[in-house]
Design a protein around this motif. Structure first.
Motif, PDB file in Angstrom:
ATOM      1  N   GLY A  46       0.688  -1.518   0.371  1.00 27.62           N
ATOM      2  CA  GLY A  46      -0.030  -0.043   0.078  1.00 27.62           C
ATOM      3  C   GLY A  46       0.612   1.764   0.173  1.00 27.62           C
ATOM      4  O   GLY A  46       0.206   2.192  -0.908  1.00 27.62           O
ATOM      5  N   PRO A  52      -4.854   2.939  -0.500  1.00 31.26           N
ATOM      6  CA  PRO A  52      -5.600   3.104   0.712  1.00 31.26           C
ATOM      7  C   PRO A  52      -6.203   1.661   1.802  1.00 31.26           C
ATOM      8  O   PRO A  52      -5.936   0.914   0.323  1.00 31.26           O
ATOM      9  CB  PRO A  52      -6.738   3.903   0.838  1.00 31.26           C
ATOM     10  CG  PRO A  52      -7.537   3.708  -0.386  1.00 31.26           C
ATOM     11  CD  PRO A  52      -5.835   3.430  -1.086  1.00 31.26           C
ATOM     12  N   PRO A  53      -6.372   1.357   2.563  1.00 37.48           N
ATOM     13  CA  PRO A  53      -7.179  -0.403   2.655  1.00 37.48           C
ATOM     14  C   PRO A  53      -7.406  -0.793   1.687  1.00 37.48           C
ATOM     15  O   PRO A  53      -7.524  -1.429   0.819  1.00 37.48           O
ATOM     16  CB  PRO A  53      -7.264  -0.053   4.350  1.00 37.48           C
ATOM     17  CG  PRO A  53      -6.925   1.253   4.422  1.00 37.48           C
ATOM     18  CD  PRO A  53      -6.782   2.420   4.132  1.00 37.48           C
ATOM     19  N   SER A 228     -15.135  -1.268  -2.098  1.00 36.97           N
ATOM     20  CA  SER A 228     -14.120  -0.105  -2.647  1.00 36.97           C
ATOM     21  C   SER A 228     -13.968   0.765  -2.565  1.00 36.97           C
ATOM     22  O   SER A 228     -13.571   1.720  -2.326  1.00 36.97           O
ATOM     23  CB  SER A 228     -13.291  -0.549  -3.263  1.00 36.97           C
ATOM     24  OG  SER A 228     -13.843  -0.610  -4.616  1.00 36.97           O
ATOM     25  N   PRO A 231     -14.506   4.629   0.775  1.00 35.43           N
ATOM     26  CA  PRO A 231     -14.440   5.351   1.243  1.00 35.43           C
ATOM     27  C   PRO A 231     -14.150   6.890   0.562  1.00 35.43           C
ATOM     28  O   PRO A 231     -13.856   7.894   0.873  1.00 35.43           O
ATOM     29  CB  PRO A 231     -12.794   4.968   1.458  1.00 35.43           C
ATOM     30  CG  PRO A 231     -13.313   3.860   1.195  1.00 35.43           C
ATOM     31  CD  PRO A 231     -14.388   3.318   0.540  1.00 35.43           C
ATOM     32  N   LEU A 299      -2.069  -3.822   9.422  1.00 35.06           N
ATOM     33  CA  LEU A 299      -2.191  -2.935   8.893  1.00 35.06           C
ATOM     34  C   LEU A 299      -1.671  -1.253  10.243  1.00 35.06           C
ATOM     35  O   LEU A 299      -1.260  -0.854  10.323  1.00 35.06           O
ATOM     36  CB  LEU A 299      -3.413  -1.511   8.779  1.00 35.06           C
ATOM     37  CG  LEU A 299      -3.839  -2.595   6.981  1.00 35.06           C
ATOM     38  CD1 LEU A 299      -5.036  -1.597   6.312  1.00 35.06           C
ATOM     39  CD2 LEU A 299      -2.582  -2.069   5.946  1.00 35.06           C
ATOM     40  N   PRO A 428      -9.580   3.117   9.206  1.00 33.20           N
ATOM     41  CA  PRO A 428      -8.879   4.093   8.928  1.00 33.20           C
ATOM     42  C   PRO A 428      -7.922   4.703   8.035  1.00 33.20           C
ATOM     43  O   PRO A 428      -7.416   3.292   7.550  1.00 33.20           O
ATOM     44  CB  PRO A 428      -8.973   4.511  10.812  1.00 33.20           C
ATOM     45  CG  PRO A 428      -8.708   2.894  10.982  1.00 33.20           C
ATOM     46  CD  PRO A 428      -9.499   2.051  10.654  1.00 33.20           C
ATOM     47  N   SER A 429      -7.681   5.641   7.710  1.00 34.08           N
ATOM     48  CA  SER A 429      -6.808   6.008   6.806  1.00 34.08           C
ATOM     49  C   SER A 429      -5.231   6.320   7.496  1.00 34.08           C
ATOM     50  O   SER A 429      -6.036   6.045   8.587  1.00 34.08           O
ATOM     51  CB  SER A 429      -6.917   6.107   5.921  1.00 34.08           C
ATOM     52  OG  SER A 429      -7.179   8.085   5.862  1.00 34.08           O
ATOM     53  N   ALA A 430      -4.051   5.784   7.096  1.00 31.76           N
ATOM     54  CA  ALA A 430      -3.381   5.829   7.498  1.00 31.76           C
ATOM     55  C   ALA A 430      -3.331   7.365   8.394  1.00 31.76           C
ATOM     56  O   ALA A 430      -1.769   7.236   9.450  1.00 31.76           O
ATOM     57  CB  ALA A 430      -1.807   5.974   6.664  1.00 31.76           C
ATOM     58  N   SER A 431      -3.657   8.527   7.785  1.00 31.43           N
ATOM     59  CA  SER A 431      -3.894  10.025   8.137  1.00 31.43           C
ATOM     60  C   SER A 431      -5.311   9.848   9.401  1.00 31.43           C
ATOM     61  O   SER A 431      -5.078  10.881  10.440  1.00 31.43           O
ATOM     62  CB  SER A 431      -4.072  10.907   7.204  1.00 31.43           C
ATOM     63  OG  SER A 431      -5.499  10.282   6.447  1.00 31.43           O
ATOM     64  N   GLU A 432      -6.056   8.578   9.625  1.00 35.83           N
ATOM     65  CA  GLU A 432      -7.179   9.628  10.652  1.00 35.83           C
ATOM     66  C   GLU A 432      -6.938   8.834  12.319  1.00 35.83           C
ATOM     67  O   GLU A 432      -5.628   7.212  12.293  1.00 35.83           O
ATOM     68  CB  GLU A 432      -7.631   8.638  10.204  1.00 35.83           C
ATOM     69  CG  GLU A 432      -8.523   9.249   8.853  1.00 35.83           C
ATOM     70  CD  GLU A 432      -9.725   8.478   8.275  1.00 35.83           C
ATOM     71  OE1 GLU A 432     -10.876   8.850   7.278  1.00 35.83           O
ATOM     72  OE2 GLU A 432      -9.778   7.046   8.380  1.00 35.83           O
TER      73      GLU A 432
END
Length: 479
Positions: A46, A52-53, A228, A231, A299, A428-432
């Motif tokens: 990723g 994203p996930p 998918s 989001p 993740l 959640p995404s990496a920024s969340e």
């Protein structure tokens, strides 16, 4: 399917016979580990490809979609083209797709190669068992060969996790490339030892239902695609909603076609078999919940907690290693306790593990959060895995057992693809913020696991036939 040579016996075949088993079992190991080999690599893939996930889950669900799409079509194709030819062609395509995926820089190409590998596994995994039953004489020799084949299948998921952790430390592309040289060796040996066969009488006039397989694959892919897009577009976005509507239309078209064709993918009588339906639902929910949990956990452990891929692979062993260690004894458990009790007990333990993780969250310390949850899920697999496989074909006429097993495995792979897509859309995404207790993705996993548990309780009350182990109890791992 008829063979051009008499079944091999230990006295006549010797080393050639066990070389055949080495090819079939080795390929089964590869088919099984492909389910898990990208689990630990998912965060690195990723990050490298900017996914994203909800995007990276395609690398896992793509394989499951190909697997589910061709499982019911494969036996029909083998009857028309011959087992040997179909098996060897699938091996060659598997190796080519492995190399293509390893050098892919476009996520679409990567997912396409995973889909092709899933299609190849759908042809080789069940066909390997069919080749064993025709090439090994009935009795202790065949039972030993089936046990070895089953052990390699059960161990494949664990091997995939460990290889993923080890190879990702070097470069994630090696997790995709390493099967190619192994499959090349299996192909060369297999071309010499896989028995020659001829299509079954009348097979030339009966065309495989390729249209039905395409409709099924398209419907499943549309659902995964719709999830998918959540989001980016939300649950009511036009693109996602359009794909979900398309999936429903394709399923309706598939149902109409199945009624019209003379040779449906799944006979209507099998669809009415309660044991098959309950086993398929229970296994699909268990497999989907398990893989979704591993995706969310990998993740979190690597992106947020900063653990290495190898550490993550070792952290997942409590859920995967017990099944590999107990595979050779699972048939005895079914014979002693019956399928209904083992399925109910196994899915109860697994549900307890998923609920515990839902309550604690992925942010809880590993020893008090993820570890006990994985131990419960692993114990659930030990109890329920073989029992689910056995229950799926119990009470089914001998002539339909192969199709019943294929229908069951199709549900297992479809469950993986659909639940993965659903839960990935909720991660959640990496920024969340990190995934806390009772997060939406963990809630979805717990709900899916509860649905499988309810199906097991229904089977326990119904007292379905086939409680004793009357059929060969292993196909492949439900994950």
């Amino acid at each position: 399917m008829t063979s051009s040579t008499a079944p091999l016996t230990p006295a006549a075949a010797g080393a050639r016979q066990w070389a055949l088993l080495a090819v079939l079992a080795g390929n089964m190991l590869l088919d099984a580990l492909e389910v898990s080999v990208l689990v630990v690599a998912a965060p690195v893939i990723g990050a490298d490809l900017g996914l994203p996930p909800a995007g990276v889950q395609w690398t896992m669900s793509g394989f499951a979609l190909g697997f589910a799409g061709l499982l019911l079509y494969g036996p029909q194709l083998a009857e028309r083209r011959g087992r040997r030819r179909t098996y060897l062609v699938a091996l060659a395509l598997f190796a080519a797709a492995s190399l293509a995926g390893a050098v892919a820089t476009d996520p679409v190409v990567l997912v396409a190669t995973r889909f092709v590998k899933g299609c190849c596994a759908a042809l080789t995994a069940p066909m390997g068992l069919a080749i064993i039953t025709s090439a090994f004489a009935e009795g202790p020799v065949r039972r030993r060969a089936v046990s070895v084949y089953a052990l390699f299948g059960a161990a494949g998921f664990t091997v995939g996790l460990l290889l993923s952790g080890l190879l990702t430390e070097w470069d994630w592309r090696w997790t995709l490339a390493f099967p190619a040289p192994v499959v090349a060796v299996l192909f060369v040996v297999g071309a010499r030892v896989v028995p020659r066969d001829t299509p079954a009488p009348g097979a030339g006039a009966a065309r495989p239902d390729a249209v039905g397989a395409l409709l099924l694959t398209g419907a499943l892919t549309a659902v995964v695609g719709g999830f998918s897009l959540v989001p980016a577009d939300g649950w009511t976005g036009p693109r996602g909603s359009g794909l979900l509507l398309l999936s429903m239309a394709l399923l309706v078209a598939l149902g109409l076609r199945e009624r019209a064709v003379s040779r449906p993918l799944v006979p209507a009588s099998l669809l009415r078999a309660p044991g098959l339906a309950r086993a398929a639902l229970g296994a699909a929910c268990l497999n989907g919940a398990y893989l979704s949990t591993l995706l969310g956990a990998t993740l979190h452990l690597q992106v947020r907690a900063g653990h290495s891929p190898w550490w993550t692979a070792l952290a997942f062993l409590p859920a995967s290693a017990p099944l590999a260690c107990s595979a050779l004894y699972s048939g005895r458990m079914v014979g002693r306790f019956g399928t209904r009790r083992l399925i109910a007990a196994g899915l109860s333990l697994a549900l307890a593990g998923f609920v515990l993780l839902w309550h604690r969250g992925l942010t809880a310390p590993y020893p008090t959060g993820l570890l006990p949850a994985l131990l419960l899920v692993g114990a659930g697999f030990v109890l329920a895995f073989t029992a689910l496989n056995t229950q799926a074909t119990a009470g089914v006429p001998d002539g339909d057992k192969g199709r019943a097993s294929a229908a069951y495995q199709t549900a297992v792979q479809a469950g993986a693809a659909l639940v993965l897509a659903l839960t990935a859309a909720l991660l959640p995404s990496a920024s969340e913020p990190a995934t806390p207790a009772r997060a939406p993705a963990l809630t979805a996993v717990a709900v899916v696991a509860a649905l499988g548990w309810l199906s097991a309780l229904g089977g326990l009350r119904a007292g379905e036939r086939g409680d004793a182990s009357r059929s060969t109890p292993v196909r492949r791992r439900t994950s």
